[in-house]
Structures are given as structure tokens and as C-alpha cells.
Motif scaffolding. Structure first.
Motif, PDB file in Angstrom:
ATOM      1  N   CYS A   1       5.657  -3.141 -21.525  1.00  0.00           N
ATOM      2  CA  CYS A   1       5.042  -1.817 -21.631  1.00  0.00           C
ATOM      3  C   CYS A   1       4.579  -1.380 -20.235  1.00  0.00           C
ATOM      4  O   CYS A   1       4.076  -2.190 -19.462  1.00  0.00           O
ATOM      5  CB  CYS A   1       3.855  -1.890 -22.591  1.00  0.00           C
ATOM      6  SG  CYS A   1       2.880  -0.370 -22.697  1.00  0.00           S
TER       7      CYS A   1
ATOM      8  N   LEU B   1       2.109   0.368 -19.630  1.00  0.00           N
ATOM      9  CA  LEU B   1       0.650   0.521 -19.613  1.00  0.00           C
ATOM     10  C   LEU B   1      -0.111  -0.775 -19.840  1.00  0.00           C
ATOM     11  O   LEU B   1      -1.310  -0.841 -19.598  1.00  0.00           O
ATOM     12  CB  LEU B   1       0.217   1.550 -20.675  1.00  0.00           C
ATOM     13  CG  LEU B   1       0.809   2.959 -20.533  1.00  0.00           C
ATOM     14  CD1 LEU B   1       0.461   3.818 -21.736  1.00  0.00           C
ATOM     15  CD2 LEU B   1       0.326   3.616 -19.251  1.00  0.00           C
ATOM     16  N   CYS B   2       0.596  -1.781 -20.360  1.00  0.00           N
ATOM     17  CA  CYS B   2      -0.086  -3.062 -20.600  1.00  0.00           C
ATOM     18  C   CYS B   2       0.931  -4.201 -20.541  1.00  0.00           C
ATOM     19  O   CYS B   2       2.070  -3.993 -20.175  1.00  0.00           O
ATOM     20  CB  CYS B   2      -0.816  -3.040 -21.947  1.00  0.00           C
ATOM     21  SG  CYS B   2       0.298  -3.115 -23.355  1.00  0.00           S
TER      22      CYS B   2
ATOM     23  N   CYS C   1       4.651  -0.076 -25.574  1.00  0.00           N
ATOM     24  CA  CYS C   1       4.514  -1.066 -26.638  1.00  0.00           C
ATOM     25  C   CYS C   1       4.132  -0.312 -27.914  1.00  0.00           C
ATOM     26  O   CYS C   1       3.842   0.879 -27.878  1.00  0.00           O
ATOM     27  CB  CYS C   1       3.423  -2.079 -26.294  1.00  0.00           C
ATOM     28  SG  CYS C   1       1.782  -1.366 -26.252  1.00  0.00           S
TER      29      CYS C   1
ATOM     30  N   HIS D   1       0.716   1.480 -27.655  1.00  0.00           N
ATOM     31  CA  HIS D   1       0.678   2.648 -26.772  1.00  0.00           C
ATOM     32  C   HIS D   1       1.607   3.763 -27.221  1.00  0.00           C
ATOM     33  O   HIS D   1       1.335   4.941 -26.982  1.00  0.00           O
ATOM     34  CB  HIS D   1       0.954   2.220 -25.323  1.00  0.00           C
ATOM     35  CG  HIS D   1      -0.255   1.606 -24.682  1.00  0.00           C
ATOM     36  ND1 HIS D   1      -0.302   0.300 -24.264  1.00  0.00           N
ATOM     37  CD2 HIS D   1      -1.480   2.142 -24.434  1.00  0.00           C
ATOM     38  CE1 HIS D   1      -1.513   0.042 -23.769  1.00  0.00           C
ATOM     39  NE2 HIS D   1      -2.237   1.144 -23.861  1.00  0.00           N
TER      40      HIS D   1
HETATM   41 ZN   LIG Z   1       1.161  -1.078 -24.018  1.00  0.00          ZN
END
Ligand SMILES: [Zn+2]
Ligand SMILES: [Zn+2]
Length: 310
Positions: free
Chosen positions: A3, A5-6, A22, A25
Motif C-alpha cells: 500500500c 500509505l502503509c 490496501c 485505505h
Molecule cells: Zn494502507
């Protein structure tokens, strides 16, 4: 793939933002855009009773789920789903079943209304009798029945499952047809007597995202298309937009934003007229007899002509 963002595994590549997302998100982003659209056009206001047009197809099923998830806990709001059974053999019964299942699971009130009960004929029968295209009958009678049912149920809004793909197709189609008056009808409306305000909470999410969101929540999604569906020009526009978006991700948003920038002009060019009540059925109409009553009269006349021949 991770992902963007993470650290979790990505389940979706969002082309317009160039991000891998993911599950968490993706869902967060999807719901954020639904809430954004709702806020932008005041689709949900305090003390609303919201009717959801639930055909049982993938878009409306996802719509019912996401509205329930995001706003279902608000005590001032109230939801009711309406399914219109047009009477299309083989196609409609399974989606009506899905609509029943989904509303039962969500604990949402659900009403099924049919063409047969309200107009005396199924869509299949109308198509056999009349000389208009199936989508003409279906479009006019479905709108009529949805509005009437929503109003009788005391609804203040009528939510439909149109997504970004649907909305941008309609915008472009009207441009290509030089039908700016019809384009103006897409402008979110003010309250009119007898007409329940229509809202499209999924207007900012791609069709593909609606499907992925539904699948991630194990919703029963069907992809069957109506056997009568026949929109050759729209299909060309759909394919063009698809290719354009593929090459230049995010352009569907450009189409939507262009339209939104035109809203003040469109409102000025085509101010909303005061609606009257249909002389036959009382439903709202620009004047005289509404489109549904006119079509119904035609259909009844052709039935009498047919029975006279026998
Ligand atoms: Zn994520
Ligand atoms: Zn009427």
C-alpha cells in the motif's frame, strides 16, 4: 505490492491518484468520496427520510450498504429501499431476491412495487403491445413509480446508484447531442412540489471501485445486464471514455468538474419551471397529462385495437 500509505498488502491500484491501496485505505478513500459528494450537494440533511432506489444490481446494492454504514447510526435519519419489478422474465426475479436479502441483512425497510400492479401490464407485455423501445417504457414508468412510492412513503430524498462512469457518460452524451436542456436536468435541483429530490451519492466513485468495494464487503453483486438494454450511442461514449481514462487517468473527473463549473450558467439558461399535477394521476408534470399516462393510454388503445381484430 505494498500500500502507498502503509505497510499492508495492496488490493487495488488507483490509477487516477497513482496509488496502491490496501483494503483499509481503499475503503477509507471510497467512503471519503461518498461523504464528499453527499456534503457538496446537501444530499443528506437533518431529519431526512431517504428512499434508496434498489434494483438489486451491483451499484444499488453497494449504495444501500455504504449509506447504511456511513449514516445508518444517525438517529435523525431514516432509510427505506424501493425495488421496482418491471416484469422482465428471467432477469428481474433474481435481483428482487438479492434486494430482499440485502435489506434484511441491513435491517432496512424494503418495499417492492411492480409495473403489473400499478399499470396493469408487465414491461414484457408493454413491449409486445406498443411500438416504442423497451427503454422508453421502462424509463418513464420506473421514474414515475419510484417518485410516487417514495412520496407515499414520506421520503424527502430519492437516492440512486449512478456512479462516476454513468454520470460522465450522460454529460458527454448530452454535449454530443447538443442537448443542453437535458444537460441542465443533471443539475442538482431545488425542492419542487410532488417531486422527490433525486441524489446520487456514488457520483464521485468509479464503477470499478463500486464493484471492488462491494466485493471487499462480500455483497451479493450481479453483473447481468437487462435483456432489453440497447443504447448504441451511449455504448460508444462509454467505450471512448474508458479508453481516454485508460490513457489519461483522472479524465472522468475532468468531465465531471467541467460540468460542475457550468452549473451556474445552466441554472440561468434553464430555470426550473413550476410543476403542475397531472390531470389523470396527480403526479408532477410540466403541464397537462404526464408522460406515463400518455404512454399508458397508447398501450391501452393498442390492446383494444388488437382485441377488436380477433
Ligand atoms: Zn494502507
Ligand atoms: Zn399522469
Amino acid at each position: 505490492m505494498k500500500c502507498s500509505l502503509c505497510d499492508r498488502r495492496a488490493v487495488y491500484f488507483q490509477r487516477h491518484s497513482n496509488r496502491h491501496l490496501c483494503r483499509r485505505h481503499f475503503i477509507e478513500d471510497f467512503e471519503r468520496r461518498v461523504k464528499l459528494a453527499v456534503r457538496k450537494f446537501d444530499m443528506i440533511e437533518k431529519n431526512d427520510r431517504i428512499a434508496i432506489a434498489l434494483s438489486g444490481g451491483k451499484d444499488s446494492v453497494t449504495l444501500a450498504y455504504v449509506l447504511h454504514k456511513l449514516y445508518g447510526k444517525r438517529r435523525d435519519l431514516d432509510f427505506v429501499a424501493i425495488t421496482v419489478d418491471e416484469g422482465i422474465e428471467g432477469y428481474r426475479p433474481p435481483t428482487v431476491e438479492i434486494a430482499r436479502r440485502v435489506t434484511k441483512e441491513l435491517g432496512m425497510d424494503h418495499v417492492v412495487v411492480s409495473f403489473k400492479d400499478h399499470f396493469g401490464m408487465t414491461l414484457d407485455e408493454m413491449v409486445q403491445r406498443g411500438d416504442k423501445k423497451p427503454c422508453t417504457y421502462c424509463g418513464v414508468f420506473r421514474k414515475h413509480l419510484l417518485n410516487k412510492t417514495a412520496r407515499e412513503l414520506g421520503a424527502t430524498k430519492l437516492a440512486t446508484g449512478h456512479n462516476l462512469d454513468d454520470v460522465t457518460q450522460t454529460i458527454l452524451l448530452n454535449f454530443l447531442n447538443a442537448d443542453i436542456e437535458r444537460l441542465a436536468r443533471l443539475v442538482p435541483q431545488r425542492v419542487q412540489r410532488g417531486l422527490i429530490m433525486r441524489v446520487k451519492p456514488l457520483r464521485e466513485v468509479y464503477e470499478k471501485e463500486v464493484v471492488v468495494y462491494g466485493l471487499l464487503h462480500n455483497l451479493p453483486l450481479t453483473f447481468d445486464e437487462c435483456p432489453y438494454s440497447y443504447f448504441p450511442v451511449r455504448a460508444t461514449v462509454r467505450d471512448f471514455l474508458y479508453e481516454f481514462e485508460n490513457k489519461y487517468p483522472g479524465r472522468k473527473y475532468s468531465v465531471l468538474r467541467s460540468f460542475e463549473k457550468l452549473i451556474p450558467c445552466l441554472k440561468e439558461m434553464y430555470p426550473q419551471i413550476e410543476l403542475q399535477s397531472c390531470e389523470r394521476c396527480g403526479e408532477p408534470t410540466p403541464r397537462g397529462i404526464c408522460q406515463a399516462c400518455k404512454l399508458l393510454e397508447e398501450l391501452k388503445a393498442s390492446r383494444e385495437a388488437a382485441s377488436n381484430e380477433v
